[in-house]
Design a protein around this motif. Structure first.
Motif, PDB file in Angstrom:
ATOM      1  N   PHE A 178       0.802  -1.190  -0.017  1.00 50.06           N
ATOM      2  CA  PHE A 178       0.137   0.042  -0.124  1.00 50.06           C
ATOM      3  C   PHE A 178       0.804   1.152   0.041  1.00 50.06           C
ATOM      4  O   PHE A 178       2.253   1.150   0.378  1.00 50.06           O
ATOM      5  CB  PHE A 178      -0.999   0.263   1.328  1.00 50.06           C
ATOM      6  CG  PHE A 178      -1.989  -0.828   1.125  1.00 50.06           C
ATOM      7  CD1 PHE A 178      -3.159  -0.722   0.650  1.00 50.06           C
ATOM      8  CD2 PHE A 178      -1.871  -2.290   1.670  1.00 50.06           C
ATOM      9  CE1 PHE A 178      -4.169  -1.654   0.575  1.00 50.06           C
ATOM     10  CE2 PHE A 178      -2.708  -3.134   1.861  1.00 50.06           C
ATOM     11  CZ  PHE A 178      -4.196  -3.140   1.204  1.00 50.06           C
ATOM     12  N   SER A 179       0.407   2.393  -0.238  1.00 48.32           N
ATOM     13  CA  SER A 179       0.968   3.623  -0.226  1.00 48.32           C
ATOM     14  C   SER A 179       0.880   4.539   1.249  1.00 48.32           C
ATOM     15  O   SER A 179       1.515   5.173   1.353  1.00 48.32           O
ATOM     16  CB  SER A 179       0.371   4.562  -1.467  1.00 48.32           C
ATOM     17  OG  SER A 179      -0.637   5.057  -1.501  1.00 48.32           O
ATOM     18  N   GLN A 180      -0.169   3.877   1.979  1.00 46.59           N
ATOM     19  CA  GLN A 180      -0.328   4.637   3.242  1.00 46.59           C
ATOM     20  C   GLN A 180       0.416   3.461   4.504  1.00 46.59           C
ATOM     21  O   GLN A 180      -0.163   2.530   4.428  1.00 46.59           O
ATOM     22  CB  GLN A 180      -1.651   4.644   3.407  1.00 46.59           C
ATOM     23  CG  GLN A 180      -2.397   5.763   2.630  1.00 46.59           C
ATOM     24  CD  GLN A 180      -1.927   7.159   2.776  1.00 46.59           C
ATOM     25  OE1 GLN A 180      -1.503   7.597   3.913  1.00 46.59           O
ATOM     26  NE2 GLN A 180      -2.240   8.106   1.843  1.00 46.59           N
ATOM     27  N   ASN A 233       6.625   4.120  -2.239  1.00 45.84           N
ATOM     28  CA  ASN A 233       5.895   3.197  -1.695  1.00 45.84           C
ATOM     29  C   ASN A 233       6.892   2.024  -1.290  1.00 45.84           C
ATOM     30  O   ASN A 233       6.682   1.739  -0.173  1.00 45.84           O
ATOM     31  CB  ASN A 233       4.975   2.704  -2.523  1.00 45.84           C
ATOM     32  CG  ASN A 233       3.889   3.779  -2.991  1.00 45.84           C
ATOM     33  OD1 ASN A 233       3.903   4.524  -2.594  1.00 45.84           O
ATOM     34  ND2 ASN A 233       3.110   3.308  -3.988  1.00 45.84           N
ATOM     35  N   HIS A 234       7.774   1.808  -1.871  1.00 43.85           N
ATOM     36  CA  HIS A 234       8.708   0.489  -1.783  1.00 43.85           C
ATOM     37  C   HIS A 234       9.438   0.833  -0.324  1.00 43.85           C
ATOM     38  O   HIS A 234       9.660   0.305   0.499  1.00 43.85           O
ATOM     39  CB  HIS A 234       9.829   0.492  -2.869  1.00 43.85           C
ATOM     40  CG  HIS A 234      10.695  -0.653  -2.514  1.00 43.85           C
ATOM     41  ND1 HIS A 234      12.002  -0.435  -2.078  1.00 43.85           N
ATOM     42  CD2 HIS A 234      10.471  -2.146  -2.420  1.00 43.85           C
ATOM     43  CE1 HIS A 234      12.657  -1.715  -1.725  1.00 43.85           C
ATOM     44  NE2 HIS A 234      11.686  -2.528  -2.060  1.00 43.85           N
ATOM     45  N   GLU A 235      10.204   2.181  -0.239  1.00 45.06           N
ATOM     46  CA  GLU A 235      10.780   2.600   0.870  1.00 45.06           C
ATOM     47  C   GLU A 235      10.017   2.591   2.152  1.00 45.06           C
ATOM     48  O   GLU A 235      10.435   2.252   3.181  1.00 45.06           O
ATOM     49  CB  GLU A 235      11.577   3.859   0.610  1.00 45.06           C
ATOM     50  CG  GLU A 235      12.508   3.872  -0.719  1.00 45.06           C
ATOM     51  CD  GLU A 235      13.165   5.422  -0.666  1.00 45.06           C
ATOM     52  OE1 GLU A 235      12.466   6.178   0.151  1.00 45.06           O
ATOM     53  OE2 GLU A 235      13.872   5.396  -1.729  1.00 45.06           O
ATOM     54  N   ALA A 245       9.966  -6.204  -3.124  1.00 49.05           N
ATOM     55  CA  ALA A 245      11.252  -6.272  -3.933  1.00 49.05           C
ATOM     56  C   ALA A 245      10.743  -5.514  -5.197  1.00 49.05           C
ATOM     57  O   ALA A 245       9.708  -5.658  -5.703  1.00 49.05           O
ATOM     58  CB  ALA A 245      12.021  -7.705  -4.405  1.00 49.05           C
ATOM     59  N   LEU A 246      11.707  -4.802  -5.806  1.00 45.29           N
ATOM     60  CA  LEU A 246      11.417  -3.885  -6.999  1.00 45.29           C
ATOM     61  C   LEU A 246      11.996  -4.706  -8.005  1.00 45.29           C
ATOM     62  O   LEU A 246      13.253  -5.503  -8.056  1.00 45.29           O
ATOM     63  CB  LEU A 246      11.953  -2.721  -7.178  1.00 45.29           C
ATOM     64  CG  LEU A 246      11.209  -1.580  -6.126  1.00 45.29           C
ATOM     65  CD1 LEU A 246      11.768  -0.111  -6.281  1.00 45.29           C
ATOM     66  CD2 LEU A 246       9.643  -1.557  -6.327  1.00 45.29           C
ATOM     67  N   LEU A 266       8.600  -0.680 -14.367  1.00 51.64           N
ATOM     68  CA  LEU A 266       9.066  -1.232 -13.079  1.00 51.64           C
ATOM     69  C   LEU A 266       7.924  -1.964 -12.421  1.00 51.64           C
ATOM     70  O   LEU A 266       6.648  -2.084 -12.994  1.00 51.64           O
ATOM     71  CB  LEU A 266       9.271  -0.091 -12.129  1.00 51.64           C
ATOM     72  CG  LEU A 266      10.202  -0.225 -10.880  1.00 51.64           C
ATOM     73  CD1 LEU A 266      11.331  -0.747 -11.224  1.00 51.64           C
ATOM     74  CD2 LEU A 266      10.012   0.882  -9.876  1.00 51.64           C
ATOM     75  N   ALA A 267       8.273  -3.068 -11.357  1.00 54.37           N
ATOM     76  CA  ALA A 267       7.517  -3.653 -10.984  1.00 54.37           C
ATOM     77  C   ALA A 267       7.632  -3.935  -9.425  1.00 54.37           C
ATOM     78  O   ALA A 267       8.743  -3.905  -9.028  1.00 54.37           O
ATOM     79  CB  ALA A 267       7.156  -5.351 -11.711  1.00 54.37           C
ATOM     80  N   SER A 268       6.651  -4.116  -8.564  1.00 54.17           N
ATOM     81  CA  SER A 268       6.829  -4.339  -7.393  1.00 54.17           C
ATOM     82  C   SER A 268       6.229  -5.808  -6.883  1.00 54.17           C
ATOM     83  O   SER A 268       5.158  -5.948  -7.100  1.00 54.17           O
ATOM     84  CB  SER A 268       6.116  -3.253  -6.423  1.00 54.17           C
ATOM     85  OG  SER A 268       6.212  -3.309  -5.192  1.00 54.17           O
TER      86      SER A 268
END
Length: 549
Positions: A178-180, A233-235, A245-246, A266-268
């Motif tokens: 998620f981004s939150q 978002n990943h961090e 993982a990216l 890019l993919a997550s």
């Protein structure tokens, strides 16, 4: 000469009621018999009569029936060992009771509609939960866990079969991407709940059924415009404890050669605590556990509320600009049971966990109607239809297939390892939304909208065969597509647990835990969900997921 009182060797292993009777049946000396007043003998007889009376009343207490979903009312008395009940006597009693009901009906003496609910309907409760799906049942579980002995909880469910519930008709996935940060922490808590549910939801050492969790990571694909936000978002997800993982297009091509990556930059990919499970078995285990804890389930629909006819001053410090306003507190709910009987139940706290029908409950409370004050703000939840399709593709990828989330709103996962797949679609614009009142199965929507997107991303799906489809309704929050948790700014004793726009099931354990803290400790402790409270609509504070379906 005194006659000794003989104690059997197994006396200590007998029941307390039997020991009380034995202590009162004493032999007295000849001197006590010669007492003119007879006080000692009379006192002993009185004690013995009282002990027999108590023993007789205690024997009338009956253990509750611990079947799967049981009746809608459960007594608070729980025996030490419910399995010792004689099934033959229980069956005879049930048949006898039903026989008298049939005899009264034949003779025209039936009490009429509503008599059963009037007899067993709980008239009072500490917490009323509107909605008995996974969200409402988890909230009830965590609230009861806070005060297991003293707290009386009632759950009202409109659809006791859960035929149309989103809890049992969804794809049953869980993810931590998620981004939150609050949503990431809530998803991690939900994954931990699934891992430990056998210890949490066991009933008298009887473990719940396995929910058959299938670990499989989500693969979010992003275009060139999504790359900056995906890195942010990943961090954040890593800081919250998620394992993500990216993946660059080169790594994607090596790992998924069947995938078209022309527009992907890019993919997550989720490495842990993501996958899918059987939501019906989770609901089954939750409801069985709640019934064993004394939580009451009522089959009915809330059709209105009643206040306490007392006006209070709105506190100035509670919300800016609200000082000087008057407010009333809702204390009773009107419930229409399935046999058209109407009952009332008084409550101290209420939780709205009714899914897409939460807006209708708010209308019954007067929320969103033209009026002065903060109640004019509507509850931004509406019913959105989502089709779920099952298709077969023998040449499609098997175990290596992730839970694929496409930038255009398509998401698909495998079902087993025999070439079966499930897919659904979250439209990117209102023009592509399915009509919620359309009774069709959605095959035309699949052929015109979903299939072309599937073939574009994975050309191997051009040979698929559609095997079936169904639909469900999400509690779509059209304000920011994020859940609503916590109290209403006007009705202090009414809280929300809805509006998650499709991911409420995986957040349900965290929401139940947070509401348990807020309602009975007056603050959030483990997961702070202040950002998701209803008050953000008054201040137009948008909490939206970015680059996330």
């Amino acid at each position: 000469m005194k006659k000794a009182f003989c104690v059997l060797p197994s006396f200590q292993n007998t029941s307390p009621r039997l020991r009380l009777v034995c202590r009162c049946q004493r032999w007295y000396s000849d001197d006590s018999k010669k007492d003119d007043t007879g006080a000692s003998r009379d006192a002993a007889r009185a004690q013995m009569d009282e002990a027999k009376r108590l023993a007789k009343e205690s024997s009338k207490q009956k253990a509750p029936k611990f079947d799967d979903f049981g009746p809608i009312y459960r007594p608070t008395y729980v025996p030490d060992d419910p399995l010792t009940a004689d099934p033959t006597k229980r069956a005879i009693k049930v048949l006898k009771h039903q026989g008298w009901e049939l005899w009264d009906a034949i003779r025209g003496r039936s009490p009429g509609p509503g008599w059963r609910e009037a007899r067993i309907f709980p008239q009072f409760c500490d917490t009323l939960i509107i909605g008995g799906g996974i969200m409402g049942s988890v909230v009830a579980y965590y609230l009861k866990e806070k005060i297991p002995e003293a707290l009386n909880i009632v759950v009202v469910e409109k659809d006791p079969t859960y035929q149309h519930a989103a809890s049992t008709n969804s794809m049953g996935t869980i993810r931590v991407q998620f981004s939150q940060p609050e949503n990431v922490k809530a998803a991690l808590y939900g994954a931990e709940f699934l891992r430990t549910m056998k210890e949490k939801l066991n009933v008298y050492a009887d473990e719940p059924d396995d929910v058959k969790f299938n670990p499989q990571g989500f693969l979010f694909l992003g275009t060139e415009a999504d790359v900056p936000q995906m890195k942010i978002n990943h961090e954040m997800q890593i800081e919250c404890g998620a394992k993500v993982a990216l993946m660059t297009p080169g790594r994607l091509a090596a790992r998924y050669p069947w995938m078209n990556l022309e527009d992907i930059a890019l993919a997550s990919y989720g490495l842990e605590q993501e996958g899918w499970y059987d939501t019906w078995k989770l609901l089954y285990a939750l409801k069985k556990k709640n019934l064993s804890m004394g939580i009451h389930y009522v089959d009915g629909e809330v059709i209105g509320f009643e206040n306490d006819n007392q006006w209070g001053d709105f506190p100035e410090h509670y919300i800016s600009g609200a000082g000087g306003q008057k407010f009333q507190r809702m204390v009773r709910a009107k419930v229409k049971t399935h046999n058209h009987g109407e009952q009332r139940i008084q409550f101290s706290q209420a939780v709205i966990a009714a899914g897409h029908e939460a807006a209708q409950i708010c209308e019954l409370l007067g929320i969103g109607k033209p009026q002065p004050g903060i109640r004019v703000i509507q509850c931004p939840i509406e019913k959105r239809k989502r089709y779920i399709y099952m298709f077969h593709c023998p040449e499609g990828p098997r175990l290596s297939f992730p839970i694929l989330v496409d930038p255009n709103g398509l998401y698909v996962r495998r079902e087993g390892i025999n070439g079966m797949y499930m897919c659904s679609y979250t439209p990117r614009s209102n023009q592509q939304e399915p009509d919620p009142d359309d009774p069709n199965s959605g095959e035309e929507f699949f052929n015109n909208v979903l299939w072309p997107k599937l073939v574009y991303r994975a050309p191997v799906f051009s040979k698929l065969k559609l095997r079936g489809s169904w639909h469900t309704f999400y509690d779509y929050n059209y304000f920011d597509q994020t859940g609503i948790v916590g109290p209403h700014p006007y009705y202090f004793n009414i809280s929300f647990a809805c509006g998650f726009s499709g991911y409420g099931i995986q957040h349900a354990p965290a929401v139940g835990h947070a509401l348990g803290e807020l309602l009975y400790e007056m603050k959030y402790v483990d997961i702070d969900m202040t950002k998701f409270e209803f008050e953000r609509f008054l201040q137009y504070d948008v909490v939206k997921e970015v680059v996330i379906v």
